[in-house]
Design an enzyme around this catalytic site. Structure first.
Site, PDB file in Angstrom:
ATOM      1  N   CYS A 195       0.833  -1.217   0.000  1.00 51.26           N
ATOM      2  CA  CYS A 195       0.000   0.000   0.000  1.00 51.26           C
ATOM      3  C   CYS A 195       0.860   1.257   0.000  1.00 51.26           C
ATOM      4  CB  CYS A 195      -0.930  -0.029   1.219  1.00 51.26           C
ATOM      5  SG  CYS A 195      -1.711   1.546   1.600  1.00 51.26           S
ATOM      6  N   CYS A 223       0.398   3.459   3.015  1.00 53.87           N
ATOM      7  CA  CYS A 223       1.069   2.890   4.192  1.00 53.87           C
ATOM      8  C   CYS A 223       2.559   3.213   4.172  1.00 53.87           C
ATOM      9  CB  CYS A 223       0.864   1.380   4.242  1.00 53.87           C
ATOM     10  SG  CYS A 223      -0.868   0.848   4.276  1.00 53.87           S
ATOM     11  N   CYS A 225      -7.871  -0.920 -11.205  1.00 57.53           N
ATOM     12  CA  CYS A 225      -7.613  -2.070 -10.327  1.00 57.53           C
ATOM     13  C   CYS A 225      -6.524  -2.967 -10.919  1.00 57.53           C
ATOM     14  CB  CYS A 225      -8.905  -2.851 -10.117  1.00 57.53           C
ATOM     15  SG  CYS A 225      -8.679  -4.495  -9.421  1.00 57.53           S
ATOM     16  N   CYS A 254      -7.637  -6.551 -11.505  1.00 60.59           N
ATOM     17  CA  CYS A 254      -8.475  -6.657 -12.711  1.00 60.59           C
ATOM     18  C   CYS A 254      -7.595  -6.689 -13.958  1.00 60.59           C
ATOM     19  CB  CYS A 254      -9.441  -5.472 -12.793  1.00 60.59           C
ATOM     20  SG  CYS A 254     -10.524  -5.283 -11.360  1.00 60.59           S
TER      21      CYS A 254
END
Length: 497
Positions: free
Chosen positions: A57, A60, A402, A405
């Site tokens: 992330c 993060c 995404c 995806c």
């Protein structure tokens, strides 16, 4: 992420505590927790802050040095404030993430009283802000007001402040107020006083224990005298929401915007050019309607067209037909009104409340050419291509941004090519960010999500491995055959994978 101790099961609890102590002493000011030591560590602290993160992330990664710096500063606080972190993406920690309802990264939670009370961290994400926020959180939930200077420093024109006035700091009323302050301390600021004369705004009306909520909008303050905790909480939450929430670029509005969008109420929104000549008339009419529906399960927002572009894009509407009216209810249904005349706001809302409005469905245009192996479905073609097609349809709900995806896309292409000569099977995709779909049929909580509608009408969610072979196996095992396929690339047996 720092490596975790791998010998936890071989060490006694006392040795684990020693390792943690050594770690902190070695200038590692953020404890690393996992499913093996989380409960024990949290239970030993009256106050501990835990970040749930994922190594991949970006947010993060940006937070990590700020969080570590804050941990270093707070380790010298009296008493020390303990910061910790958990890799919530790691499979062995998924149960922890589910228990504390971690929906995104990073999520920071405050654990009080050995983990008995859990609150969201709602402060800044940079070191100085984290330190200031947590110092406040470790202090008393309600501060005593002893002078005019105290009240002046606590009340300003941009926040909610709740004051309790009491004849003494004891008894059921004061204890319940203190419990409320502790429960809501992350969302509001609280104070208490023995002297009603210190209160600005009509202090003479206070002649018995009273809660006075100050706010920077509407009537500016409101009093309440029911000291049951649930009643006080409902009062504070209702009174701290403006009759009409403003969506502008002013950051002081952000806390009220959060409350608006988090509210369970139906949401009535209007978007208009705030520099236009008709703004005052529109504002006045809109607020009159909002006032009439106050307390009836409806919340109102007025957005500056320029500042609201992100919101308009999210809802899939354009601002070129402003003033624009938009309603969304908890069932996900939406109602759109373009060129909204101020004199028609009341009628439009009454039609909605009476059930006389037709829902608005966001949809991309139906593609004129749709000859790729994976067919494109939009909201306006969902009925024809999926529900009423009479075919077995594997439908992917995806988001263009995404990564998962994007990784699945070539695999679905291969599956679609495998079925290109099978008239009973369609492999399709729908951009869930640009098209509405029935939430009661498709439970899409993340991307990609795959559903399979059989030719007979059964709807199944696919939660298997995202490989060509597994997807084909699923289709073959669940499809309804109306004609014999001329050529389908068979999937290997499981023991051959």
């Amino acid at each position: 992420m720092a490596s975790r101790v791998s010998v936890g099961q071989l060490l006694s609890v006392s040795m684990m505590l020693l390792l943690i102590t050594v770690s902190v002493a070695a200038d590692d000011h953020v404890l690393t927790l996992d499913h093996t030591n989380f409960t024990d560590t949290v239970s030993r602290h009256n106050f501990i802050v835990v970040e749930f993160y994922a190594p991949w992330c970006g947010h993060c990664m940006k937070l990590a040095p700020e969080y570590e710096k804050a941990g270093s500063v707070l380790s010298s606080h009296d008493p020390p404030v303990v910061l910790a972190k958990v890799d919530a993406n790691k499979e062995s920690n998924k149960e922890l993430a589910n228990k504390y309802e971690i929906q995104g990264f990073p999520t920071i939670k405050i654990f009080r009283n050995g983990g008995k009370n859990v609150q969201e961290f709602k402060g800044p994400r940079e070191a100085d802000g984290i330190v200031a926020y947590l110092k406040k959180e470790t202090g008393p939930a309600s501060v005593e007001i002893k002078s005019v200077e105290d009240i002046t420093s606590l009340i300003n024109d941009s926040k909610i402040f709740v004051v309790g006035v009491f004849p003494k700091f004891s008894g059921e009323e004061f204890e319940n107020f203190s419990a409320l302050a502790e429960k809501l301390r992350s969302d509001y600021e609280f104070g208490h006083t023995l002297d009603a004369k210190l209160l600005p705004k009509d202090e003479l009306s206070v002649n018995r224990p009273t809660i006075r909520l100050f706010k920077p909008f509407d009537e500016l303050f409101v009093d309440f005298q029911d000291f049951q905790v649930d009643a006080m909480q409902k009062f504070v939450e209702a009174a701290s929401v403006p009759i009409v929430t403003l969506y502008t670029k002013d950051p002081s509005n952000h806390p009220f915007l959060m409350k608006f969008f988090e509210s369970p109420n139906d949401k009535v929104m209007a978007f208009i050019n705030f520099t236009g000549e008709h703004l005052d008339a529109f504002k006045s009419k809109f607020k009159d309607v909002a006032t009439a529906y106050r307390g009836k399960g409806v919340s109102f927002l007025l957005g500056d067209l320029e500042a609201s572009q992100g919101v308009l894009q999210y809802y899939g509407v354009k601002g070129d037909e402003a003033p624009l009216g938009y309603i969304q209810n908890n069932d996900g249904q939406k109602y759109l009104k373009t060129k909204l005349n101020p004199d028609h706001i009341a009628t439009w809302l009454k039609d909605y409340m009476d059930g006389n409005l037709k829902p608005f469905v966001k949809s991309e245009p139906i593609p004129e050419i749709n000859n790729e192996p994976v067919k494109v479905v939009v909201s306006d073609s969902l009925q024809a291509m999926v529900f009423n097609s009479g075919k077995n349809v594997l439908l992917e709900f995806y988001a263009p941004w995404c990564g998962h995806c994007q990784k699945l896309a070539p695999i679905l292409d291969e599956v679609a090519v495998s079925y290109e000569n099978d008239p009973d099977v369609i492999i399709a995709k729908l951009d869930a960010t640009a098209n509405d779909f029935p939430n009661d049929t498709f439970d899409v909580q993340g991307f990609p999500t795959l559903y399979f509608k059989t030719a007979g009408g059964n709807m199944l969610q696919y939660d298997g491995d995202r490989t060509k072979e597994d997807i084909i196996d699923f289709i073959q095992n669940n499809r309804d055959k109306t004609t014999q396929p001329s050529s389908v690339e068979s999937a290997p047996e499981k023991d051959e994978l």
